[in-house]
Write a protein that holds these residues in place. Sequence first.
Motif, PDB file in Angstrom:
ATOM      1  N   ALA A 288     -18.175 -34.218  26.525  1.00 29.04           N
ATOM      2  CA  ALA A 288     -18.418 -34.722  25.259  1.00 29.04           C
ATOM      3  C   ALA A 288     -18.404 -33.601  24.360  1.00 29.04           C
ATOM      4  N   GLN A 289     -18.157 -33.584  23.196  1.00 23.23           N
ATOM      5  CA  GLN A 289     -18.102 -32.382  22.125  1.00 23.23           C
ATOM      6  C   GLN A 289     -19.408 -32.048  21.448  1.00 23.23           C
ATOM      7  N   LYS A 290     -19.759 -30.823  21.501  1.00 23.61           N
ATOM      8  CA  LYS A 290     -21.111 -29.956  20.932  1.00 23.61           C
ATOM      9  C   LYS A 290     -22.326 -30.819  21.407  1.00 23.61           C
ATOM     10  N   LYS A 291     -22.074 -31.189  22.796  1.00 21.81           N
ATOM     11  CA  LYS A 291     -23.639 -31.825  23.370  1.00 21.81           C
ATOM     12  C   LYS A 291     -23.927 -30.912  24.606  1.00 21.81           C
ATOM     13  N   TYR A 292     -25.094 -30.682  24.722  1.00 22.22           N
ATOM     14  CA  TYR A 292     -25.532 -29.732  25.795  1.00 22.22           C
ATOM     15  C   TYR A 292     -26.695 -30.448  26.693  1.00 22.22           C
ATOM     16  N   GLY A 293     -26.777 -30.215  27.645  1.00 16.99           N
ATOM     17  CA  GLY A 293     -27.837 -30.787  28.923  1.00 16.99           C
ATOM     18  C   GLY A 293     -28.425 -29.316  29.159  1.00 16.99           C
ATOM     19  N   VAL A 294     -29.707 -29.770  29.416  1.00 14.68           N
ATOM     20  CA  VAL A 294     -30.701 -28.890  30.093  1.00 14.68           C
ATOM     21  C   VAL A 294     -31.290 -29.166  31.197  1.00 14.68           C
ATOM     22  N   THR A 295     -31.198 -28.176  32.185  1.00 11.53           N
ATOM     23  CA  THR A 295     -31.823 -28.404  33.444  1.00 11.53           C
ATOM     24  C   THR A 295     -33.226 -27.455  33.570  1.00 11.53           C
ATOM     25  N   VAL A 296     -34.191 -27.994  34.129  1.00 11.54           N
ATOM     26  CA  VAL A 296     -35.465 -27.090  34.281  1.00 11.54           C
ATOM     27  C   VAL A 296     -35.653 -26.934  35.804  1.00 11.54           C
ATOM     28  N   PRO A 297     -34.851 -26.109  36.527  1.00  5.81           N
ATOM     29  CA  PRO A 297     -34.863 -26.009  37.973  1.00  5.81           C
ATOM     30  C   PRO A 297     -36.233 -25.974  38.734  1.00  5.81           C
ATOM     31  N   ASP A 298     -37.131 -25.543  38.109  1.00  5.24           N
ATOM     32  CA  ASP A 298     -38.569 -25.321  38.613  1.00  5.24           C
ATOM     33  C   ASP A 298     -39.543 -26.419  38.465  1.00  5.24           C
ATOM     34  N   ILE A 299     -38.862 -27.431  37.746  1.00  3.68           N
ATOM     35  CA  ILE A 299     -39.873 -28.801  37.343  1.00  3.68           C
ATOM     36  C   ILE A 299     -38.701 -29.928  37.658  1.00  3.68           C
ATOM     37  N   PRO A 300     -38.740 -30.343  38.962  1.00  2.43           N
ATOM     38  CA  PRO A 300     -37.849 -31.424  39.253  1.00  2.43           C
ATOM     39  C   PRO A 300     -37.667 -32.633  38.216  1.00  2.43           C
ATOM     40  N   GLY A 301     -36.774 -33.091  37.910  1.00  2.00           N
ATOM     41  CA  GLY A 301     -37.023 -34.363  37.030  1.00  2.00           C
ATOM     42  C   GLY A 301     -36.892 -34.121  35.524  1.00  2.00           C
ATOM     43  N   CYS A 302     -37.122 -32.881  35.114  1.00  2.00           N
ATOM     44  CA  CYS A 302     -37.405 -32.437  33.781  1.00  2.00           C
ATOM     45  C   CYS A 302     -36.116 -32.179  33.167  1.00  2.00           C
TER      46      CYS A 302
ATOM     47  N   ALA B   5     -33.540 -32.391  29.557  1.00  2.00           N
ATOM     48  CA  ALA B   5     -33.254 -32.737  27.864  1.00  2.00           C
ATOM     49  C   ALA B   5     -31.723 -32.442  27.413  1.00  2.00           C
ATOM     50  N   THR B   6     -31.449 -32.975  26.429  1.00  2.00           N
ATOM     51  CA  THR B   6     -30.088 -32.695  25.812  1.00  2.00           C
ATOM     52  C   THR B   6     -30.133 -32.500  24.263  1.00  2.00           C
ATOM     53  N   ALA B   7     -29.213 -31.902  23.685  1.00  2.00           N
ATOM     54  CA  ALA B   7     -29.074 -31.548  22.360  1.00  2.00           C
ATOM     55  C   ALA B   7     -27.726 -31.324  21.826  1.00  2.00           C
ATOM     56  N   GLU B   8     -27.463 -31.251  20.596  1.00  2.00           N
ATOM     57  CA  GLU B   8     -26.146 -31.157  19.864  1.00  2.00           C
ATOM     58  C   GLU B   8     -25.953 -29.537  19.839  1.00  2.00           C
ATOM     59  N   THR B   9     -27.113 -28.734  19.917  1.00  3.37           N
ATOM     60  CA  THR B   9     -26.615 -27.327  19.778  1.00  3.37           C
ATOM     61  C   THR B   9     -27.494 -26.652  20.900  1.00  3.37           C
ATOM     62  N   VAL B  10     -27.214 -25.453  21.173  1.00  5.03           N
ATOM     63  CA  VAL B  10     -27.903 -24.662  22.101  1.00  5.03           C
ATOM     64  C   VAL B  10     -29.233 -24.404  21.470  1.00  5.03           C
ATOM     65  N   ASP B  11     -29.554 -24.081  20.354  1.00  7.21           N
ATOM     66  CA  ASP B  11     -30.874 -23.779  19.804  1.00  7.21           C
ATOM     67  C   ASP B  11     -31.796 -25.065  19.731  1.00  7.21           C
ATOM     68  N   LYS B  12     -31.175 -26.104  19.554  1.00  6.62           N
ATOM     69  CA  LYS B  12     -31.847 -27.414  19.819  1.00  6.62           C
ATOM     70  C   LYS B  12     -32.126 -27.706  21.202  1.00  6.62           C
ATOM     71  N   ALA B  13     -31.314 -27.265  22.041  1.00  6.92           N
ATOM     72  CA  ALA B  13     -31.481 -27.560  23.522  1.00  6.92           C
ATOM     73  C   ALA B  13     -32.714 -26.750  24.063  1.00  6.92           C
ATOM     74  N   MET B  14     -32.833 -25.628  23.559  1.00 11.46           N
ATOM     75  CA  MET B  14     -34.192 -24.760  23.997  1.00 11.46           C
ATOM     76  C   MET B  14     -35.430 -25.347  23.391  1.00 11.46           C
ATOM     77  N   SER B  15     -35.229 -25.812  22.246  1.00 12.85           N
ATOM     78  CA  SER B  15     -36.545 -26.454  21.617  1.00 12.85           C
ATOM     79  C   SER B  15     -36.783 -27.866  22.368  1.00 12.85           C
ATOM     80  N   ASN B  16     -35.728 -28.376  22.518  1.00 19.53           N
ATOM     81  CA  ASN B  16     -36.024 -29.765  23.300  1.00 19.53           C
ATOM     82  C   ASN B  16     -36.578 -29.527  24.719  1.00 19.53           C
ATOM     83  N   ALA B  17     -36.220 -28.622  25.241  1.00 17.35           N
ATOM     84  CA  ALA B  17     -36.567 -28.198  26.763  1.00 17.35           C
ATOM     85  C   ALA B  17     -38.030 -27.744  26.798  1.00 17.35           C
TER      86      ALA B  17
END
Length: 96
Positions: free
Chosen positions: A13-27, A29-41
């Motif tokens: 995918a172009q300009k698509k980011y996935g976020v993993t929260v290793p300390d909270i299994p199953g949590c 998020a995704t976003a179009e930008t890194v900044d939005k990925a942090m917010s969505n996380a």
Amino acid sequence: MDIPILIQKTVGAQKKYGVTVPDIPGCVATAETVDKAMSNATKAIYGHVGQLLEQGKPFEIRASEVETLSQEPDYADGIWALVSLDLARLDDPPED
């Protein structure tokens, strides 16, 4: 409490980011930008924990060290960031 998150570019995918929260299994998020990925996380963490609380499921939040997590093969590539959580707000997830 600061929780580490891993932001990785989604394969194929172009300009698509996935976020993993290793300390909270199953949590995740995704976003179009890194900044939005942090917010969505942040929203995903509060929402995920809020659902666990509503369902009465036991959970524990522990903050691992990024240096330790980054040694695991699944977490080798990506951008590490810390998300600050207000533990007092965990039973009241933020609105979008």
